[in-house]
Motif scaffolding. Sequence first.
Motif, PDB file in Angstrom:
ATOM      1  N   VAL A   1     -11.445   8.574 -56.598  1.00 26.94           N
ATOM      2  CA  VAL A   1     -11.177   7.958 -55.296  1.00 26.94           C
ATOM      3  C   VAL A   1     -12.026   6.696 -55.174  1.00 26.94           C
TER       4      VAL A   1
ATOM      5  N   PRO B   1     -10.963   5.443 -50.109  1.00 25.08           N
ATOM      6  CA  PRO B   1     -10.276   6.474 -49.324  1.00 25.08           C
ATOM      7  C   PRO B   1      -9.374   5.898 -48.236  1.00 25.08           C
ATOM      8  N   SER B   2      -9.767   4.761 -47.648  1.00 24.77           N
ATOM      9  CA  SER B   2      -8.994   4.177 -46.561  1.00 24.77           C
ATOM     10  C   SER B   2      -7.633   3.661 -47.026  1.00 24.77           C
TER      11      SER B   2
ATOM     12  N   LEU C   1      -5.673   5.318 -49.044  1.00 27.54           N
ATOM     13  CA  LEU C   1      -4.826   6.462 -49.369  1.00 27.54           C
ATOM     14  C   LEU C   1      -4.118   6.989 -48.129  1.00 27.54           C
TER      15      LEU C   1
ATOM     16  N   ASP D   1      -2.354  10.120 -45.948  1.00 30.16           N
ATOM     17  CA  ASP D   1      -2.766  11.514 -45.738  1.00 30.16           C
ATOM     18  C   ASP D   1      -2.178  12.414 -46.824  1.00 30.16           C
TER      19      ASP D   1
ATOM     20  N   GLN E   1      -1.446  11.576 -49.928  1.00 26.56           N
ATOM     21  CA  GLN E   1      -2.174  11.351 -51.182  1.00 26.56           C
ATOM     22  C   GLN E   1      -3.518  12.074 -51.165  1.00 26.56           C
ATOM     23  N   LYS E   2      -4.190  12.056 -50.020  1.00 25.88           N
ATOM     24  CA  LYS E   2      -5.461  12.759 -49.895  1.00 25.88           C
ATOM     25  C   LYS E   2      -5.267  14.255 -50.097  1.00 25.88           C
ATOM     26  N   LYS E   3      -4.207  14.792 -49.515  1.00 29.01           N
ATOM     27  CA  LYS E   3      -3.936  16.221 -49.651  1.00 29.01           C
ATOM     28  C   LYS E   3      -3.612  16.587 -51.099  1.00 29.01           C
TER      29      LYS E   3
ATOM     30  N   VAL F   1      -6.961  16.793 -53.038  1.00 33.05           N
ATOM     31  CA  VAL F   1      -7.722  18.001 -52.720  1.00 33.05           C
ATOM     32  C   VAL F   1      -7.008  19.239 -53.253  1.00 33.05           C
TER      33      VAL F   1
END
Length: 237
Positions: free
Chosen positions: A69, A72-73, A75, A77, A79-81, A84
């Motif tokens: 990463v 983060p800004s 990405l 939501d 993509q973040k999920k 994780v």
Amino acid sequence: MDLSNFTTLQNLEAAFGGESMANRKYLFFADVARKLGFTDLAKLFRETAEQETEHAFAHFRLLHPELVVEDPSALSDEQKKEIVSRCLSLAIEGETYEYTTMYPEFAADAQRDRDNSAAEEFLKQVKESTDHADTFREAAHRFGLLKFIENYHADRYSEALEVLNGGQAATRVAGNDPQTRKWICRQCSMIYDPVVGDPDSGIAPGTPFEEIPDDWKCPICGATKKTFQPFEEKAAA
């Protein structure tokens, strides 16, 4: 980086393992030195352990570029999920290997060598790795459920915005068929779908909400079954 080269892949995995092991070893040494009163040496071991961690992280980033990463800004939501979720999948995979293969084999070897202390330790780790894997599976399950909850919230907000701008509110109705009628938790918005069930809680796919045991609880917030109400979905136009 091209990870199709099997030799390089093996070397990276070995390097990651070596640096990770060095980190834990130096932390152990730091604890020993601290207990014996050698504070300067304890500090040295801790500082070196932190450096070994950075080395291990560098190797792991090459092994799993999908987890790197940078911003983060930038990405979404989703993509973040996905990132994780990948972390959880790798955690489950590792812990499952430990309790199904690695530690049982190690324990069997120790028993053959009549090293009862080692065998006992390995068997203890089987239990702990099983617990860890179960915890990660539960987290992954909840994470997956949360995706549907957030989709539901986003849909309701979009509808509210449309109404605010002069549009018409959508007609929503609860299904009539218990085999497909969904139910929603009034406390956290978790949606129970009878087609999917809740296998992690022992509820098989195809189980209507009415047939779920009364002691079943929401897998997200722990609310009782009584907290749920029929889920009203948008009626077909």
